[in-house]
Design a protein around this motif. Structure first.
Motif, PDB file in Angstrom:
ATOM      1  N   ASN A 113      -4.577   5.911   2.698  1.00 11.74           N
ATOM      2  CA  ASN A 113      -3.430   5.323   3.398  1.00 11.74           C
ATOM      3  C   ASN A 113      -3.200   3.882   2.973  1.00 11.74           C
ATOM      4  O   ASN A 113      -2.066   3.464   2.760  1.00 11.74           O
ATOM      5  CB  ASN A 113      -3.636   5.388   4.915  1.00 11.74           C
ATOM      6  N   ALA A 114      -4.292   3.118   2.848  1.00 11.21           N
ATOM      7  CA  ALA A 114      -4.159   1.714   2.465  1.00 11.21           C
ATOM      8  C   ALA A 114      -3.551   1.607   1.066  1.00 11.21           C
ATOM      9  O   ALA A 114      -2.652   0.809   0.815  1.00 11.21           O
ATOM     10  CB  ALA A 114      -5.513   1.024   2.522  1.00 11.21           C
ATOM     11  N   LYS A 116      -1.638   3.727  -0.443  1.00 14.10           N
ATOM     12  CA  LYS A 116      -0.246   4.142  -0.396  1.00 14.10           C
ATOM     13  C   LYS A 116       0.620   2.998   0.127  1.00 14.10           C
ATOM     14  O   LYS A 116       1.644   2.645  -0.475  1.00 14.10           O
ATOM     15  CB  LYS A 116      -0.127   5.377   0.504  1.00 14.10           C
ATOM     16  N   THR A 117       0.197   2.410   1.259  1.00 10.73           N
ATOM     17  CA  THR A 117       0.982   1.338   1.874  1.00 10.73           C
ATOM     18  C   THR A 117       1.241   0.203   0.889  1.00 10.73           C
ATOM     19  O   THR A 117       2.344  -0.323   0.826  1.00 10.73           O
ATOM     20  CB  THR A 117       0.242   0.777   3.106  1.00 10.73           C
ATOM     21  N   PHE A 118       0.219  -0.173   0.117  1.00  9.00           N
ATOM     22  CA  PHE A 118       0.398  -1.343  -0.739  1.00  9.00           C
ATOM     23  C   PHE A 118       0.796  -1.013  -2.183  1.00  9.00           C
ATOM     24  O   PHE A 118       0.697  -1.843  -3.059  1.00  9.00           O
ATOM     25  CB  PHE A 118      -0.832  -2.245  -0.663  1.00  9.00           C
ATOM     26  N   SER A 121       5.245   1.107  -0.919  1.00  6.70           N
ATOM     27  CA  SER A 121       6.143   0.427   0.019  1.00  6.70           C
ATOM     28  C   SER A 121       7.183  -0.369  -0.748  1.00  6.70           C
ATOM     29  O   SER A 121       6.894  -0.882  -1.828  1.00  6.70           O
ATOM     30  CB  SER A 121       5.364  -0.521   0.926  1.00  6.70           C
ATOM     31  N   CYS A 130       9.302  -0.852  -5.711  1.00  4.92           N
ATOM     32  CA  CYS A 130       8.129  -0.787  -4.845  1.00  4.92           C
ATOM     33  C   CYS A 130       7.121  -1.848  -5.259  1.00  4.92           C
ATOM     34  O   CYS A 130       7.243  -2.458  -6.314  1.00  4.92           O
ATOM     35  CB  CYS A 130       7.506   0.613  -4.879  1.00  4.92           C
ATOM     36  N   ILE A 254      -4.460  -5.001   1.077  1.00  2.19           N
ATOM     37  CA  ILE A 254      -5.358  -3.959   1.586  1.00  2.19           C
ATOM     38  C   ILE A 254      -6.505  -4.548   2.403  1.00  2.19           C
ATOM     39  O   ILE A 254      -6.869  -4.012   3.446  1.00  2.19           O
ATOM     40  CB  ILE A 254      -5.886  -3.088   0.416  1.00  2.19           C
ATOM     41  N   SER A 257      -5.319  -5.242   5.798  1.00  6.87           N
ATOM     42  CA  SER A 257      -5.037  -4.034   6.577  1.00  6.87           C
ATOM     43  C   SER A 257      -6.337  -3.368   7.044  1.00  6.87           C
ATOM     44  O   SER A 257      -6.385  -2.781   8.119  1.00  6.87           O
ATOM     45  CB  SER A 257      -4.145  -3.067   5.800  1.00  6.87           C
ATOM     46  N   HIS A 261      -7.577  -2.880  10.874  1.00  6.86           N
ATOM     47  CA  HIS A 261      -8.074  -1.594  11.358  1.00  6.86           C
ATOM     48  C   HIS A 261      -9.343  -1.773  12.196  1.00  6.86           C
ATOM     49  O   HIS A 261      -9.513  -1.153  13.229  1.00  6.86           O
ATOM     50  CB  HIS A 261      -8.343  -0.673  10.173  1.00  6.86           C
TER      51      HIS A 261
END
Ligand code: HEM
Length: 492
Positions: A113-114, A116-118, A121, A130, A254, A257, A261
């Motif tokens: 997930n991390a 993907k987000t960075f 996005s 992106c 990351i 993030s 978490h």
């Protein structure tokens, strides 16, 4: 040796004869991907060897490997507890530690997930779609400037030494929100490795299987331990800085993030499990480590093939000229319109097979495969090189020929062919950076080749013999040259 009881109806694993105490170490030799490919022709897709007295299962053949890693995924998803792996990431590595239970599963999801987000996005800048694109655009520009500067000063350069900094900067940007200059000595000493990591972490390193060898510490092992320590210290320092400047309303990268978490004490909804803080934050160790060596090695092999086959380089450049032209940069969204470049990347993956084996697996329970009995806790090598050079799958596997991946018109990738390339593993342990890695390689190559023509100094040659390791590199070559394709053109 004792005779193990084999359950009724199952066969005993075929095994080449070995020597007492050392097993098959001599036959493995310096190029286990080649020797095990040869042995598999005699003993089959499922065979057992011994390294010292430790048995190891060796899998070959795409169908057999798919059966094990995809269809019987749970049985084959473990990692062996190898002594060299305990030095990686303080023994807590997502990738190398022997954990494959709930904690591993929750950490893997968090890391995915991390990432993907960075990467996917949207970018705040207008020129890229992106975040990943933004990072690669910037680094590719710096790289081009740096290579042209080297040409001016020295007339040639070692392409690996500059590529590694550019690629490391992309993953540094994603993980840590920062970049380093091309002559930053701290980063250089950490990343411009001559495969000191891959030598020891490679499949079949005798020190991992013959216990007595641990009492004779070797030079490569000492360098390996030292490297892992320096690597952890480097990451630790950056993480500490992030804690002191952390701002919940402004998550920069990351690392932030992952800290967030921890502070939210978020519970993974699927696994329903609470992870200790250390096991969360040191995921950046895995991402940073996995993120630069593989992609750098891929790009570096690409450059070797480009200078070895100048006609192929010309074809890629023609495709870029016709599809993109000179007025704008290549973007991720151009990928489908550049099938020849895509085919070249696939052929580089297949032909070099620079990750010859996956990271070793181990069985999590007693199981069977192709009718053979396979006990729990058996270490498993997956021979990716064999699949990519299998004569039953590929016409002339030793030839470098991007066209093998194109349809007859040359307008599209033939997915039946591309799906046979095995370089990122399969199943539950499959690489989590596959998309990001492929996007980075595509963007770097498209940008470099739109603007530069690569060659080797007159009278010089690159030695393309792969050096065995977790990732295989070609010999160092300081004779790369570039020429600007459109000397008077600059972007933006
Ligand atoms: C695992 C290949 C890029 C993160 C792996 C494995 C391979 C691989 C063969 C082991 C699979 C197995 O054990 O069955 C590659 C190649 C790359 C690449 C060829 C580039 C061309 C990346 C990138 C990242 C990454 C860019 C992250 C930023 C990981 C992680 C694992 C892994 C975290 C461990 C997964 C686990 O054990 O559950 N990769 N990789 N990789 N890769 Fe990659």
């Amino acid at each position: 040796s004792f005779q193990q009881q084999i359950p009724h109806g199952l066969k005993r694993l075929p095994e080449p004869r070995g020597y007492p105490l050392i097993g098959n170490v001599l036959e493995l030799g310096r190029n286990p991907h080649l020797s095990l490919t040869q042995m598999s022709q005699k003993y089959g897709d499922v065979m057992q060897i011994r390294i010292g007295t430790t048995p190891v299962l060796v899998l070959s053949g795409l169908n057999t490997i798919r059966q094990a890693l995809v269809k019987q995924a749970e049985d084959f998803m473990g990692r062996p507890d190898l002594c060299s792996f305990r030095y990686i990431g303080d023994g807590q590595s997502l990738t190398f530690s022997s954990d494959s239970g709930e904690v591993w599963r929750a950490r893997r999801k968090l890391a995915q997930n991390a990432l993907k987000t960075f990467s996917v996005s949207p970018s705040p800048t207008a020129s890229s779609t992106c975040l990943l694109e933004e990072h690669v655009f910037k680094e590719a520009d710096y790289l081009i400037t740096e290579l042209l500067q080297q040409m001016k000063e020295k007339k040639s350069f070692d392409a690996y030494r500059y590529t590694v900094i550019s690629v490391a900067n992309v993953i540094c940007g994603i993980c840590f929100g920062r970049r380093y200059s091309h002559d930053d000595q701290e980063l250089l000493s950490l990343v411009s490795l001559n495969n000191e990591f891959g030598d020891v972490a490679a499949s079949g390193n005798p020190a991992d299987f013959i216990p007595i060898l641990q009492y004779f510490p070797s030079r490569p092992m000492k360098i390996f331990k030292d490297l892992n320590k320096r690597f952890s210290a480097f990451v630790h320092k950056i993480v500490k800085e992030h804690y002191t400047t952390f701002d919940k309303s402004h998550i920069r990268d990351i690392t932030d993030s992952l800290i967030e978490h921890c502070q939210d004490k978020k519970i993974d909804v699927n696994a329903n499990i609470q992870l200790p803080e250390k096991k969360i934050v040191n995921l950046v160790n895995d991402l940073f480590g996995a993120g630069f060596d593989t992609v750098t090695t891929a790009l570096s092999w690409s450059l070797v093939y480009l200078v070895t086959y100048p006609d192929i380089q010309k074809k890629i450049q023609n495709e870029l000229d016709q599809t993109i032209g000179r007025e704008r940069r290549p973007k991720l969204s151009d990928r489908l319109m550049l099938p020849y470049l895509e085919a070249f990347i696939l052929e580089t993956f297949r032909h070099s097979s620079f990750v010859p084996f996956t990271i070793p697996h181990c069985t999590t329970k007693d199981t069977s495969l192709n009718g053979y009995y396979i006990p729990k806790n058996l270490c498993v090598f997956i021979n990716q090189w064999q699949v990519n050079h299998d004569e039953t799958l590929w016409k002339e596997p030793s030839a470098f020929n991007p066209e093998r991946f194109l349809n007859a018109e040359g307008t599209e990738i033939n997915r039946m062919e591309s799906d046979k390339v095995l370089l990122f593993g399969l199943g539950k342990r499959r690489c989590i950076g596959e998309s990001i890695g492929k996007w980075e390689i595509f963007l770097f190559l498209a940008t470099l080749l739109q603007q530069l023509e690569f060659s080797i100094c007159d009278g010089q040659k690159v030695d393309t013999t792969p050096q065995y390791g977790l990732t295989m590199k070609h010999k160092k070559c300081e004779h790369f040259q570039v020429k600007q394709r459109f000397p008077n053109k600059s972007f933006e």
